[in-house]
Design an enzyme around this catalytic site. Structure first.
Site, PDB file in Angstrom:
ATOM      1  N   ASP A   8     -18.589 -39.832   4.576  1.00 29.24           N
ATOM      2  CA  ASP A   8     -17.702 -38.941   3.728  1.00 29.24           C
ATOM      3  C   ASP A   8     -16.826 -38.533   4.476  1.00 29.24           C
ATOM      4  O   ASP A   8     -16.283 -38.560   5.657  1.00 29.24           O
ATOM      5  CB  ASP A   8     -18.890 -37.649   3.702  1.00 29.24           C
ATOM      6  CG  ASP A   8     -18.024 -36.507   3.368  1.00 29.24           C
ATOM      7  OD1 ASP A   8     -17.449 -36.454   2.089  1.00 29.24           O
ATOM      8  OD2 ASP A   8     -18.064 -35.436   3.994  1.00 29.24           O
ATOM      9  N   ASP A  10     -14.323 -35.203   4.035  1.00 27.87           N
ATOM     10  CA  ASP A  10     -13.918 -34.013   4.505  1.00 27.87           C
ATOM     11  C   ASP A  10     -14.964 -33.237   4.958  1.00 27.87           C
ATOM     12  O   ASP A  10     -16.288 -33.287   4.641  1.00 27.87           O
ATOM     13  CB  ASP A  10     -13.418 -33.111   3.089  1.00 27.87           C
ATOM     14  CG  ASP A  10     -12.319 -33.555   2.647  1.00 27.87           C
ATOM     15  OD1 ASP A  10     -11.304 -33.975   3.471  1.00 27.87           O
ATOM     16  OD2 ASP A  10     -12.195 -33.734   1.457  1.00 27.87           O
TER      17      ASP A  10
HETATM   18 MG   LIG Z   1     -18.017 -33.375   3.267  1.00 23.74          MG
END
Ligand SMILES: [Mg+2]
Ligand SMILES: [Zn+2]
Length: 196
Positions: A8, A10
Site C-alpha cells: 500500500d 499512503d
Molecule cells: Mg494506506
C-alpha cells in the site's frame, strides 16, 4: 513464477498526506527502504497497489500519479530498491468525473489491482504478501490469495473484521519489521518443507 510483495502507498510506504500528488511533499515512512531491500534480496518483486479516488473526485488527473511514481522511485534508488509496478484504482462510486465514478473490481478491498499485477508479471500469489496499514489492504491481499501483514500504526480505526478475509496473518510496526517477519516465516516454511 515470481513471488511479490504488494505494498500500500499512503500511510505504509510513504507518509500519508491526503490526496497529495506534489512530489515535494512525498516522504518515505521510516525503515521502508531498508525493509524493501531485504525483501528484494530474497527475490520478491515489489509492487505498489493504491486506491486513488482523488482522480474520480476531480482533485488530480491520472497523469499526476506518474510524477508520484518517479519521486518514489528516486527516493528508493539510492538504497538499491526497484519497484516493478505501480497499480492504481482511480475510481469511487462517489466520484464527480463520470468516467471514474463507478463500482469497480480494483478499489481495495477488492483484489483487482493485485490480480492485474499478478497476471502481467507472472506472480504466484500464494507465495506473495500484501503489506498495508488498514484492513481493506489485508482483505485485498487475502482475496487475491496472498498472505497479509497489517502495519499497526494507528491508521486503522474501524476494525471491522467481519468476513473471512480481514484477519491479517501478522502485524508489524513498519515495513522493516514486516520484512523480518516475512523472511522468518519463509525460512520456517522452507525448513518444514525439507523435513517432510
Ligand atoms: Mg494506506
Ligand atoms: Zn477501481
Amino acid at each position: 513464477m515470481n513471488k511479490a510483495i504488494f505494498i500500500d502507498k499512503d500511510g505504509t510506504l510513504i507518509e500519508d498526506v491526503p490526496y497529495n500528488v506534489n512530489p515535494g511533499r512525498i516522504r518515505l515512512e521510516d525503515h521502508a527502504a531498508e525493509g524493501l531491500r531485504m525483501l528484494q534480496e530474497e527475490g520478491f518483486l515489489l509492487i505498489v497497489a493504491s486506491n486513488q479516488p482523488g482522480v474520480a473526485l476531480g482533485y488530480f488527473g491520472e497523469h499526476h500519479l506518474l510524477q508520484v511514481n518517479e519521486k518514489i522511485r528516486s527516493l528508493l534508488l539510492p538504497c538499491g530498491v526497484y519497484i516493478s509496478g505501480f497499480y492504481y484504482c482511480p475510481h469511487t462510486p462517489e466520484g464527480r468525473i463520470k468516467k471514474y465514478a463507478c463500482r469497480c473490481g480494483c478499489r481495495k478491498p477488492a483484489p483487482g489491482l493485485l490480480l492485474a499485477a499478478a497476471d502481467a508479471l507472472d506472480i504466484d500469489t500464494s507465495r506473495s504478501w500484501m503489506i498495508g496499514d488498514i484492513l481493506h489492504d489485508v482483505e485485498a491481499g487475502k482475496r487475491a490469495g496472498c498472505h497479509a501483514v497489517l502495519i499497526d500504526n494507528g491508521h486503522e480505526t474501524v476494525w471491522d473484521t467481519t468476513g473471512p478475509y480481514r484477519r491479517p496473518d501478522a502485524r508489524a510496526g513498519d515495513i522493516r519489521a514486516a520484512a523480518e517477519l516475512i523472511l522468518r516465516r519463509q525460512a520456517h516454511h522452507k525448513q518444514t518443507a525439507v523435513a517432510q
